[in-house]
Scaffold this motif. Sequence first.
Motif, mmCIF file in Angstrom:
data_model
loop_
_atom_site.group_PDB
_atom_site.id
_atom_site.type_symbol
_atom_site.label_atom_id
_atom_site.label_comp_id
_atom_site.label_asym_id
_atom_site.label_seq_id
_atom_site.Cartn_x
_atom_site.Cartn_y
_atom_site.Cartn_z
ATOM 1 N N ALA A 148 7.075 14.370 28.245
ATOM 2 C CA ALA A 148 7.710 15.731 28.570
ATOM 3 C C ALA A 148 7.192 16.792 27.423
ATOM 4 C CB ALA A 148 9.154 15.477 28.326
ATOM 5 N N TYR A 149 7.087 16.243 26.093
ATOM 6 C CA TYR A 149 6.480 17.278 25.045
ATOM 7 C C TYR A 149 5.133 17.698 25.425
ATOM 8 C CZ TYR A 149 10.610 16.258 21.960
ATOM 9 O OH TYR A 149 11.821 16.126 21.648
ATOM 10 N N LYS A 150 4.260 16.449 25.742
ATOM 11 C CA LYS A 150 2.906 17.060 26.189
ATOM 12 C C LYS A 150 2.844 17.858 27.488
ATOM 13 C CE LYS A 150 0.222 12.664 25.125
ATOM 14 N NZ LYS A 150 -0.427 11.757 25.898
ATOM 15 N N ALA A 151 3.641 17.792 28.312
ATOM 16 C CA ALA A 151 3.532 18.898 29.505
ATOM 17 C C ALA A 151 4.201 20.168 29.216
ATOM 18 C CB ALA A 151 4.573 18.353 30.569
ATOM 19 N N LEU A 152 5.269 20.131 28.388
ATOM 20 C CA LEU A 152 5.818 21.432 28.181
ATOM 21 C C LEU A 152 5.052 22.252 27.141
ATOM 22 C CD1 LEU A 152 9.613 20.259 27.596
ATOM 23 C CD2 LEU A 152 8.595 21.708 29.402
ATOM 24 N N GLY A 153 4.310 21.400 26.330
ATOM 25 C CA GLY A 153 3.252 22.202 25.169
ATOM 26 C C GLY A 153 2.010 22.527 26.047
ATOM 27 N N ALA A 154 1.625 22.035 27.119
ATOM 28 C CA ALA A 154 0.553 22.555 27.928
ATOM 29 C C ALA A 154 0.844 23.782 28.758
ATOM 30 C CB ALA A 154 0.040 21.516 28.613
ATOM 31 N N GLY A 155 2.313 24.384 28.723
ATOM 32 C CA GLY A 155 2.645 25.129 29.551
ATOM 33 C C GLY A 155 3.583 25.037 30.653
ATOM 34 N N ALA A 156 3.813 23.860 30.890
ATOM 35 C CA ALA A 156 4.729 23.341 32.039
ATOM 36 C C ALA A 156 6.011 24.013 31.941
ATOM 37 C CB ALA A 156 4.972 22.154 32.041
ATOM 38 N N ASP A 157 6.805 24.561 33.117
ATOM 39 C CA ASP A 157 7.863 25.220 32.919
ATOM 40 C C ASP A 157 9.415 24.302 32.952
ATOM 41 O OD1 ASP A 157 6.909 28.147 33.040
ATOM 42 O OD2 ASP A 157 5.799 27.189 34.993
ATOM 43 N N GLY A 158 8.916 23.098 33.427
ATOM 44 C CA GLY A 158 9.776 22.125 33.486
ATOM 45 C C GLY A 158 9.459 20.833 33.742
ATOM 46 N N ILE A 159 10.296 19.837 33.910
ATOM 47 C CA ILE A 159 9.930 18.605 34.021
ATOM 48 C C ILE A 159 10.619 17.748 35.397
ATOM 49 C CG2 ILE A 159 8.849 18.090 31.800
ATOM 50 C CD1 ILE A 159 11.578 16.645 31.153
ATOM 51 N N GLU A 160 9.965 16.857 35.686
ATOM 52 C CA GLU A 160 10.910 15.901 36.747
ATOM 53 C C GLU A 160 10.760 14.383 36.425
ATOM 54 O OE1 GLU A 160 11.562 14.721 41.600
ATOM 55 O OE2 GLU A 160 10.345 16.607 40.849
ATOM 56 N N VAL A 161 11.934 13.738 35.974
ATOM 57 C CA VAL A 161 11.956 12.608 35.614
ATOM 58 C C VAL A 161 11.922 11.802 36.804
ATOM 59 C CG1 VAL A 161 13.553 10.837 34.388
ATOM 60 C CG2 VAL A 161 13.373 12.964 33.379
ATOM 61 N N VAL A 198 15.537 23.440 29.051
ATOM 62 C CA VAL A 198 14.531 22.867 29.766
ATOM 63 C C VAL A 198 14.852 22.547 31.182
ATOM 64 C CG1 VAL A 198 12.608 21.304 29.848
ATOM 65 C CG2 VAL A 198 13.155 22.264 27.772
ATOM 66 N N PRO A 199 14.388 23.246 32.219
ATOM 67 C CA PRO A 199 14.858 22.581 33.441
ATOM 68 C C PRO A 199 14.158 21.310 33.780
ATOM 69 C CG PRO A 199 13.552 24.879 33.601
ATOM 70 C CD PRO A 199 13.636 24.327 32.416
ATOM 71 N N ILE A 200 15.412 20.515 34.302
ATOM 72 C CA ILE A 200 14.933 19.007 34.627
ATOM 73 C C ILE A 200 15.327 18.588 35.920
ATOM 74 C CG2 ILE A 200 15.573 16.711 33.999
ATOM 75 C CD1 ILE A 200 15.832 17.582 31.031
ATOM 76 N N ILE A 201 14.423 18.176 36.825
ATOM 77 C CA ILE A 201 14.799 17.529 38.016
ATOM 78 C C ILE A 201 15.044 16.199 37.844
ATOM 79 C CG2 ILE A 201 14.042 17.113 40.451
ATOM 80 C CD1 ILE A 201 12.645 19.900 40.130
ATOM 81 N N PHE A 202 15.682 15.153 38.685
ATOM 82 C CA PHE A 202 15.646 13.905 38.452
ATOM 83 C C PHE A 202 15.522 13.337 39.912
ATOM 84 C CE2 PHE A 202 18.238 10.230 39.411
ATOM 85 C CZ PHE A 202 17.880 9.112 38.444
ATOM 86 N N ASP A 203 14.974 12.196 40.017
ATOM 87 C CA ASP A 203 14.793 11.413 41.385
ATOM 88 C C ASP A 203 14.836 9.958 41.053
ATOM 89 O OD1 ASP A 203 12.111 10.082 42.148
ATOM 90 O OD2 ASP A 203 11.690 12.288 41.605
ATOM 91 N N VAL A 218 18.858 17.040 41.629
ATOM 92 C CA VAL A 218 18.905 15.551 41.943
ATOM 93 C C VAL A 218 18.281 15.501 43.390
ATOM 94 C CG1 VAL A 218 19.980 13.346 42.191
ATOM 95 C CG2 VAL A 218 20.929 15.271 40.542
ATOM 96 N N GLY A 219 16.959 14.913 43.198
ATOM 97 C CA GLY A 219 16.095 14.563 44.548
ATOM 98 C C GLY A 219 16.362 13.473 45.100
ATOM 99 N N ILE A 220 16.174 13.445 46.452
ATOM 100 C CA ILE A 220 16.378 12.562 47.158
ATOM 101 C C ILE A 220 14.924 12.205 48.272
ATOM 102 C CG2 ILE A 220 18.751 12.485 47.663
ATOM 103 C CD1 ILE A 220 18.397 13.617 50.384
#
Length: 412
Positions: free
Chosen positions: A249-262, A294-299, A319-321
């Motif tokens: 997650a840190y790598k993604a955000l550090g590279a400029g991502a605006d959020g993550i999906e777990v 940090v915006p977080i999506i989960f699925d 929360v994704g389906i």
Amino acid sequence: MTVYYKGFPQSTREEKLKMTNLLELPEKVKKIMPEGAYYYIASGAENEWTWRNNTQAFNHFQIVPRALTNMQDPQLDTTFMGMNLKTPVMICPIACHGIANAEAEIDTAKGAKAAGALFGMSTYCNKSVQDVQKAVGKSHRFMQLYLSKDWDFNKMVIEESEKAGFEGFYLTVDALVSGYREANIRTNFTYPVPLAFFQEWTGGKGEGQSVAQMYANSAQKIGPDDVRKIKELTDLPLIVKGVKCAEDAYKALGAGADGIEVSNHGGREVDGGPATIDVLPGIAREVRHAGRKVPIIFDGGVRRGSHVFKALALGADLVGIGRPFLYGLALGGAQGVQSVIEQLNKELLIDMQLTGCKTIEDVKHAKIDHFTYSADWGISSTSKSVMPPYPVTEDNQLKGEAADAVSGASEH
């Protein structure tokens, strides 16, 4: 009810679904979907341990009911990255909706819009982004990127999606090659209908290729520089999808991502990896230290409103389906997709009422316990998959007017 594309049956059903819960849908879908297509959706990698545990692991966390809350009429409205949504449930990007319904991503987008949900669309889509735009007009939708080795292709996908009203992108980073999906091998599954972007770019239809062949044409080497490159090509938000630990997650955000999906790709890639609900709390805690938003999506494995509740309470914003909405698409088209989301909403609202949560923001601060139970997994005792036929005797059957109003024995 069914049309055929080169002999492949495609559902044309358009109707609201009647169900008690989402767990009933797979058996119904088997009656209208070919075996290979069904198991493309339903199965996982290798022994399917991760696939099963994505759902089972929700039992590792328990919702603490609250009393004397003086609250009623909870509300599902929520905001995410500037979008006003009617539900925290969203549609995850999955390839090839045409195996479920002839209208494919068009009907999925319609169902998501009707439910007020965010729609995620895959690079491996059957309908074009222009088709979706014509069908639904303005709606909340993100495009998922399976990076190609050809950056001209990637640029085309990004530009065409922007022109067609998509509001952001996912970059899938956990599927560099296909997981060892034995069900696909046993059924000799290949994509049976054309893929829109491949038709537009190369004139190749994509149909007839296996999952492994499709991944072989994609980039097997993805790093932070690819995130940066995408951000140079678009000003729209970028979610990095497939994060399973805080370091990534840190790598993604550090590279400029605006959020993550777990996400662990629905247990379809690395078998033996952890369930996503088990890693969500730690990731959310780490990336949101010092109050950072940090915006977080989960699925992963979501089948119940209580699963949505737990994911939100453990750190997710949306929360994704995946599989359930494809079952709904096959059984009822756009209305079937809407029905699946509404079923989860119905269950979630009950949990909110019983925990004193008026809003989705309240759910994010709800009390969750973590106890180990010996009976870690189970489904409703009245589920048709486990419930034996109810005995029919002279003494337990309704008669007269009562029998006219309701059956005295359950259907099984």
